[in-house]
Structures are given as structure tokens and as C-alpha cells.
Design a protein around this motif. Structure first.
Motif, PDB file in Angstrom:
ATOM      1  N   VAL A 280      21.139  -5.111   7.304  1.00  0.00           N
ATOM      2  CA  VAL A 280      20.192  -4.777   8.169  1.00  0.00           C
ATOM      3  C   VAL A 280      20.312  -3.277   8.575  1.00  0.00           C
ATOM      4  N   GLU A 281      21.656  -3.075   8.877  1.00  0.00           N
ATOM      5  CA  GLU A 281      21.865  -1.439   9.093  1.00  0.00           C
ATOM      6  C   GLU A 281      21.747  -0.807   8.021  1.00  0.00           C
ATOM      7  N   LYS A 282      21.853  -0.997   6.909  1.00  0.00           N
ATOM      8  CA  LYS A 282      21.733  -0.086   5.866  1.00  0.00           C
ATOM      9  C   LYS A 282      20.191  -0.320   5.217  1.00  0.00           C
ATOM     10  N   GLU A 283      19.591  -1.200   5.145  1.00  0.00           N
ATOM     11  CA  GLU A 283      18.193  -1.028   4.705  1.00  0.00           C
ATOM     12  C   GLU A 283      16.997  -1.494   5.605  1.00  0.00           C
ATOM     13  N   GLY A 284      17.315  -1.678   7.037  1.00  0.00           N
ATOM     14  CA  GLY A 284      16.447  -2.175   7.951  1.00  0.00           C
ATOM     15  C   GLY A 284      15.847  -3.609   7.865  1.00  0.00           C
ATOM     16  N   MET A 285      15.021  -4.050   8.760  1.00  0.00           N
ATOM     17  CA  MET A 285      14.598  -5.220   8.883  1.00  0.00           C
ATOM     18  C   MET A 285      13.250  -5.208   9.129  1.00  0.00           C
ATOM     19  N   ASP A 286      12.447  -6.289   8.346  1.00  0.00           N
ATOM     20  CA  ASP A 286      11.133  -6.692   8.459  1.00  0.00           C
ATOM     21  C   ASP A 286      10.916  -7.339   9.566  1.00  0.00           C
ATOM     22  N   ASP A 287       9.823  -6.740  10.378  1.00  0.00           N
ATOM     23  CA  ASP A 287       9.292  -7.603  11.642  1.00  0.00           C
ATOM     24  C   ASP A 287       8.345  -8.810  11.130  1.00  0.00           C
ATOM     25  N   PRO A 288       9.006 -10.059  11.671  1.00  0.00           N
ATOM     26  CA  PRO A 288       8.237 -11.272  11.169  1.00  0.00           C
ATOM     27  C   PRO A 288       6.725 -11.467  11.715  1.00  0.00           C
ATOM     28  N   TYR A 289       6.536 -10.641  12.869  1.00  0.00           N
ATOM     29  CA  TYR A 289       5.117 -10.763  13.358  1.00  0.00           C
ATOM     30  C   TYR A 289       4.077 -10.253  12.220  1.00  0.00           C
ATOM     31  N   ASP A 290       2.963 -10.941  12.283  1.00  0.00           N
ATOM     32  CA  ASP A 290       2.036 -10.506  11.430  1.00  0.00           C
ATOM     33  C   ASP A 290       0.857 -10.084  12.189  1.00  0.00           C
ATOM     34  N   PRO A 291       0.455  -8.889  12.183  1.00  0.00           N
ATOM     35  CA  PRO A 291      -0.582  -8.311  13.122  1.00  0.00           C
ATOM     36  C   PRO A 291      -2.078  -8.610  12.457  1.00  0.00           C
ATOM     37  N   ASN A 292      -2.121  -9.255  11.292  1.00  0.00           N
ATOM     38  CA  ASN A 292      -3.479  -9.229  10.513  1.00  0.00           C
ATOM     39  C   ASN A 292      -3.872 -10.712  10.895  1.00  0.00           C
ATOM     40  N   GLU A 293      -2.797 -11.584  11.194  1.00  0.00           N
ATOM     41  CA  GLU A 293      -3.357 -12.886  11.576  1.00  0.00           C
ATOM     42  C   GLU A 293      -4.093 -13.011  12.696  1.00  0.00           C
ATOM     43  N   SER A 294      -5.317 -13.886  12.510  1.00  0.00           N
ATOM     44  CA  SER A 294      -6.340 -13.843  13.652  1.00  0.00           C
ATOM     45  C   SER A 294      -5.975 -15.265  14.626  1.00  0.00           C
ATOM     46  N   ASP A 295      -5.376 -16.235  13.970  1.00  0.00           N
ATOM     47  CA  ASP A 295      -4.885 -17.217  14.740  1.00  0.00           C
ATOM     48  C   ASP A 295      -3.651 -16.950  15.597  1.00  0.00           C
ATOM     49  N   PRO A 296      -3.677 -16.779  16.888  1.00  0.00           N
ATOM     50  CA  PRO A 296      -2.631 -16.447  17.790  1.00  0.00           C
ATOM     51  C   PRO A 296      -1.484 -17.459  17.512  1.00  0.00           C
ATOM     52  N   HIS A 297      -1.831 -18.979  17.109  1.00  0.00           N
ATOM     53  CA  HIS A 297      -0.792 -19.775  17.010  1.00  0.00           C
ATOM     54  C   HIS A 297       0.038 -19.491  15.840  1.00  0.00           C
ATOM     55  N   MET A 298      -0.361 -18.620  14.824  1.00  0.00           N
ATOM     56  CA  MET A 298       0.319 -18.665  13.447  1.00  0.00           C
ATOM     57  C   MET A 298       0.950 -17.154  13.147  1.00  0.00           C
ATOM     58  N   THR A 299       1.018 -16.321  14.069  1.00  0.00           N
ATOM     59  CA  THR A 299       1.453 -14.859  14.181  1.00  0.00           C
ATOM     60  C   THR A 299       2.891 -14.861  13.808  1.00  0.00           C
ATOM     61  N   ASP A 300       3.820 -15.800  14.196  1.00  0.00           N
ATOM     62  CA  ASP A 300       5.291 -15.722  14.346  1.00  0.00           C
ATOM     63  C   ASP A 300       5.675 -14.852  15.171  1.00  0.00           C
ATOM     64  N   ALA A 301       4.867 -14.266  16.181  1.00  0.00           N
ATOM     65  CA  ALA A 301       5.357 -13.379  17.126  1.00  0.00           C
ATOM     66  C   ALA A 301       6.673 -13.934  17.917  1.00  0.00           C
ATOM     67  N   ILE A 302       6.800 -15.236  18.184  1.00  0.00           N
ATOM     68  CA  ILE A 302       7.744 -15.534  18.752  1.00  0.00           C
ATOM     69  C   ILE A 302       9.075 -15.498  18.198  1.00  0.00           C
ATOM     70  N   GLU A 303       8.928 -15.375  17.035  1.00  0.00           N
ATOM     71  CA  GLU A 303      10.120 -14.843  16.013  1.00  0.00           C
ATOM     72  C   GLU A 303      10.649 -13.456  16.055  1.00  0.00           C
ATOM     73  N   SER A 304       9.702 -12.704  16.416  1.00  0.00           N
ATOM     74  CA  SER A 304       9.878 -11.256  16.566  1.00  0.00           C
ATOM     75  C   SER A 304      10.699 -10.796  17.636  1.00  0.00           C
ATOM     76  N   SER A 305      10.671  -9.468  18.088  1.00  0.00           N
ATOM     77  CA  SER A 305      11.332  -8.888  19.121  1.00  0.00           C
ATOM     78  C   SER A 305      10.233  -7.697  19.712  1.00  0.00           C
ATOM     79  N   LEU A 306      10.642  -7.090  20.971  1.00  0.00           N
ATOM     80  CA  LEU A 306       9.824  -6.099  21.512  1.00  0.00           C
ATOM     81  C   LEU A 306      10.440  -4.798  21.001  1.00  0.00           C
ATOM     82  N   TRP A 307      10.693  -4.488  19.988  1.00  0.00           N
ATOM     83  CA  TRP A 307      11.227  -2.923  19.839  1.00  0.00           C
ATOM     84  C   TRP A 307      10.325  -2.019  20.178  1.00  0.00           C
TER      85      TRP A 307
END
Length: 549
Positions: free
Chosen positions: A428-455
């Protein structure tokens, strides 16, 4: 021999002066003519009161009204006199046909009815065409004549109110040209003052708006209904009536009937040809002015759901009315939170309805029974939008998130996620990390925001505006405060922030702020001053290159 020249200019100026400025003699003549006219009108009126053989004077007075070709300049003194004449005739029963009356009596009564209708039409024409003062006078006389008809003609109240003279008065008031003063007079002196007038006005609006009307007409109808902003409750006592006979009418003294008529009036308007601005205006007053008049608020469901599906500011304004139906009337709207989530966009944070939306959003997400995945999606979407939001919106978003973390502690995992696997941490420190949150998902239950962080919030801690950076740091500190009051942050604007910064002189600053992050020792020269320690070749070349000396 040259012709004799006469000075005619002085004579012309003298005659022009006399023509432009009326003399006292002319004023006296005008006053005498007016007094003579009033005397003639009074004499004709007195003769009508004295004997039936002078009833033809009624036709004479109607002709003197001066409304046959145009009602723009009516003779109001004649109109007032005729109102008194017909008031006495109605009180004496002269316009009522009795089955036992002789044939000539029936003929006279029929003729008087025709003249009364002719007079009523003249008053209606004055209301439609004359100047504001004449319009108001005609309205007052029409309502007085209506009152006399109800008081002295048995069984006339239903015909007069529903299908007769009052319907014509209402239509004239609504359709009259330049009728702001007339409409204001009608609302203030009659609709708001008398409960029977208000009841039948609701009925007339419902019938009138059942067909398509122009935006101007609809605006007038909305104004009339909007002024009736207090719905009667079941214990309300109806006491103030314009026509005393209406006290015996069970519908007029029933709160349920009043609300039913108002409900039908509002529904007729909501189904009509509304403009976009009128729709927004109705949505603003929905909860406080419209819904209290509805015995069946669920009838508003179609209008509110259609408005909610429009998008943009219209959807924002429809939120409060729709949530009222969901909360109070158990309206089933399964995609409510999905649609609410879709309203969170960049335009919202620049909208003038932003503070109202955040107040409603705080209400909608206050329940502790909402799933954590849903609440996390809203938190994450707000954080992502905050990266490009104006400072006045960011100072609302951060306390908003803080309150959510306190009321929904299961979402607090988004604040800090540590990677325990050393190999994964190195990658992660070398290549970075992808945010699991999907901003294009219209269903708030399916965005995986709970797996993300508030960077995003940590990014805001380096914001250019010091107030934003300071308030963003509260997420990184201990949550010792129970909750923030959103009302302290909702009304922040650019103007307020600028005024706060311009008031620097009023604050005790230990050190004045500087424009540059690092203050350069020189700007325009390559050579340092001797006291700075010699020569530094190349320094200042960039800034000097922007200028021509």
C-alpha cells in the motif's frame, strides 16, 4: 408702405394661461353641476320610494350608470343610489312572486327582477373594467345586494351562493384586469372576515379550477387560499357570518365541511396547469398551509411523489411533505432513501435550499434502527462532495458527520482503518490503495461505504480556509461532545465568512497574517543585500522575468 404689425403673442399667452388654469368661476360651475346631478339622482330615488308608478325611474337610473358601451368611467353615485333602491324593494318583498298574486303583480315583480339583474351585471362590468377605486365600490355594493337577497328572499341562499350572484362576483374578482386592490379587498374584508363567505369561496375555487386556467389566474386562486392559513378544528365555533341565514346551514357551521371544500379547492389547483415556480411555491407551503386543510392527506401523494421524482430543487422542496405522509399517514414509499441518496450531489451544496435539506436529512437519518450500510453511504457521499464544496457548506458537513458517528456508533470504523499485515502495508505504501467505495452506485445499500475510510476529512484538515481546517480536525480528536447543534452551522455564507475576516482589526492578533507561505528575502534582484551575506546567483530570476524594466 409696410403693413401694420400687431403684437398677438401677448394675447395668445394670456388666453393659454386662462385655459390651463381653471378659474374659481369654472370650479363653481363644476360644483354646481355635480350638486345638480346628485339632486336629480336623489329625487328619482325618492320618487321610487314614494309610489310604484315611478318604478320607471329605475330604468332611468340604470341608463345614467354609463356602462352600456364601457364601464371604465361609471357614475358611482348612481350605483350607490340603485343599491339603496333595490335594498328597499327586496326588504318590501316586491321582487318575490306569490302564487296568489294578481297577474299584473307578477308582471311588475318579473320586470323588477330583470332590472335587478341588469344592475348586477353593471356592477360586475365595473369590477372588470373600471379603475381600482370604482372596482372596490362595485364589490362592496354587490356584496351588500347579495346580503339583502339572502335576508329577504326565502330559500335564496343556495342559489345565490352556489350558482347565482356570488359565483359571478367571484369570477369578476379573479378575472378583472389590474385587480390587485380589488382582490386584496375581497380577501381582507370578506374571505378572512366571514366564515360563510370563506366556505363558499372554497367551493367556487374548486369549481372554477376544475378546468385548465392560465398561470396568472392560478396565482390569484393560490393567493386567496394561502391567506386562509388556519384550518378549523373539531371544537371550532362558527360565529361570524355575513348572511345571518347561514347560521342554520349545517354545512357552513361544520369544521369537517369547511376542510372538505378547501381540500377540493387545493386538489383542483394541484391538478391544474401549474408553472414550475408555482409548483415550488406550493411545495414550500405544503406542510403548514395545505396539509392541515386535508381530511385525507393521502390524496396529496400523487402530487408529492411526482414532484419528488422531478429532481433538483423541486425534489428538495417535496421532501418535507412526503416525509409527513410517510411518518403520519404510513405512506409506503420503498425507494425513499434511494431517491434521497441520489439528491446528494455537487449542485445541492451550492443551492439556496441547502440548509433546509440538511435539516430534513438530519430528521430522516435520526432513527437508530437504520442499517449501518445505509448511514455509511450518506456519510461517505457527504465526505466526497466536501472536497469540492464551498467553505460555507463544509462547516455544516463535518458537524453533521460527527453527530452521525455518535448516533450510529457502528459506522465509526470508517474513522480509522489500520493494516496489520506488513506485506500488505508495504504494498500500500508503495503503490497506494483503492477506495472500496463506489460513488457511481445508486443504491446506498450496495456502495461498500462501510468498508471505506474518511480520508476526505483528513484532506480537509489542510484546507485553505482556516475555519474549515479547524472544524475538520474535530473528527481526529476525542468525541467528548454529545452532539453539535446544526443550527449553529447551517446559516454560514460567503458573506458572513468575508465579514468575519474583514473584522481583523477588532481581534487581538499576536501576529499579522502574511500573503506568502514563505516570505522571500528579495523579489526583483539577483544580488542579495550586503547585510544578507553576499551574492546568490539566479535567485529572483523567475519573478524578474515577468517584468520588463
Amino acid at each position: 408702405m409696410p403693413a401694420l404689425v400687431t403684437d398677438s403673442s401677448s394675447k395668445k399667452r394670456k388666453s393659454g394661461k386662462n385655459a390651463s388654469a381653471p378659474s374659481s368661476k369654472r370650479r363653481a360651475v363644476a360644483e354646481d353641476n355635480f350638486a345638480e346631478k346628485l339632486a336629480t339622482i336623489q329625487e328619482l330615488e325618492n320618487q321610487i320610494a314614494e309610489s310604484r308608478k315611478h318604478y320607471n325611474n329605475i330604468a332611468t337610473l340604470i341608463s345614467m350608470l354609463n356602462v352600456e358601451k364601457s364601464a371604465e368611467s361609471p357614475e358611482l353615485a348612481v350605483a350607490v343610489s340603485l343599491c339603496r333602491v333595490f335594498g328597499r324593494l327586496l326588504a318590501g318583498g316586491n321582487l318575490t312572486e306569490s302564487s296568489r298574486a294578481a297577474e299584473n303583480e307578477k308582471i311588475v315583480a318579473a320586470w323588477l327582477k330583470e332590472r335587478c339583474i341588469e344592475y348586477q351585471n353593471a356592477l360586475l362590468a365595473i369590477m372588470r373594467q373600471a379603475d381600482p377605486s370604482s372596482q372596490i365600490t362595485a364589490l362592496t355594493l354587490s356584496m351588500r345586494l347579495l346580503k339583502e337577497r339572502i335576508a329577504h328572499i326565502p330559500g335564496a341562499e343556495n342559489n345565490v351562493w352556489s350558482t347565482g350572484f356570488f359565483r359571478d362576483i367571484f369570477t369578476a374578482v379573479v378575472e378583472a384586469r389590474g385587480a390587485q386592490d380589488l382582490q386584496s379587498e375581497f380577501i381582507t374584508k370578506f374571505v378572512k372576515e366571514f366564515e360563510d363567505v370563506r366556505y363558499y369561496t372554497f367551493a367556487q375555487i374548486g369549481d372554477y379550477a376544475s378546468t385548465k386556467r392560465s398561470s396568472e389566474i392560478l396565482e390569484t386562486l393560490i393567493t386567496i387560499l394561502q391567506t386562509c392559513d388556519v384550518a378549523p378544528d373539531a371544537e371550532h365555533k362558527f360565529e361570524n357570518f355575513y348572511a345571518k341565514r347561514d347560521t342554520k346551514n349545517k354545512r357552513v357551521v361544520s369544521a369537517n365541511s369547511h376542510k372538505k371544500q378547501a381540500q377540493e379547492a387545493w386538489l383542483a389547483i394541484l391538478r391544474n396547469n401549474l408553472s414550475q415556480s408555482q409548483r415550488k411555491n406550493l411545495l414550500r407551503m405544503m406542510v403548514h398551509n395545505i396539509e392541515p386543510w386535508f381530511n385525507r392527506p393521502e390524496l396529496l401523494m400523487d402530487f408529492l411523489t411526482d414532484s419528488y421524482n422531478v429532481g433538483g430543487a423541486t425534489s428538495l422542496l417535496a421532501l418535507s411533505g412526503l416525509f409527513y405522509l410517510i411518518q403520519e399517514k404510513n405512506l409506503d414509499y420503498p425507494q425513499f432513501y434511494t431517491k434521497l441518496y441520489s439528491l446528494l450531489n455537487a449542485d445541492l451544496l451550492h443551492s439556496k435550499h441547502r440548509s433546509k435539506f440538511f435539516r430534513l436529512l438530519n430528521t430522516f437519518l435520526s432513527s437508530t434502527h437504520l442499517p449501518a450500510t445505509l448511514v455509511a453511504s450518506f456519510i461517505k457521499r457527504l465526505g466526497r462532495l466536501a472536497l469540492n464544496a464551498p467553505p460555507s457548506a463544509i462547516v455544516v458537513i463535518v458537524p453533521f458527520m460527527y453527530n452521525f458517528f455518535k448516533s450510529h456508533p457502528t459506522t465509526s470504523f470508517m474513522l480509522h482503518r489500520s493494516i496489520r499485515d506488513k506485506d500488505e502495508l508495504a504494498e500500500v505504501e508503495k503503490e497506494g490503495m483503492d477506495d472500496p467505495y463506489d460513488p457511481n452506485e445508486s443504491d446506498p445499500h450496495m456502495t461498500d461505504a462501510i468498508e471505506s475510510s474518511l480520508w476526505e476529512i483528513e484532506t480537509l484538515q489542510s484546507h485553505f480556509h482556516p475555519n474549515v481546517a479547524a472544524i475538520a480536525r474535530i473528527i481526529s480528536e476525542q468525541f467528548t461532545k454529545q452532539a453539535y447543534s446544526l443550527e449553529d452551522f447551517l446559516d454560514h455564507t460567503y458573506q458572513g465568512m468575508v465579514e468575519a475576516e474583514l473584522g481583523v482589526e477588532e481581534r487581538n492578533l499576536k501576529k499579522l497574517p502574511v500573503v506568502e507561505y514563505q516570505i522571500p528575502k528579495r523579489i526583483f534582484t539577483d544580488r542579495l543585500l550586503e547585510e544578507d551575506g553576499g551574492v546568490d546567483s539566479g535567485a529572483g530570476c523567475f519573478m524578474r522575468g515577468l517584468w520588463e524594466f
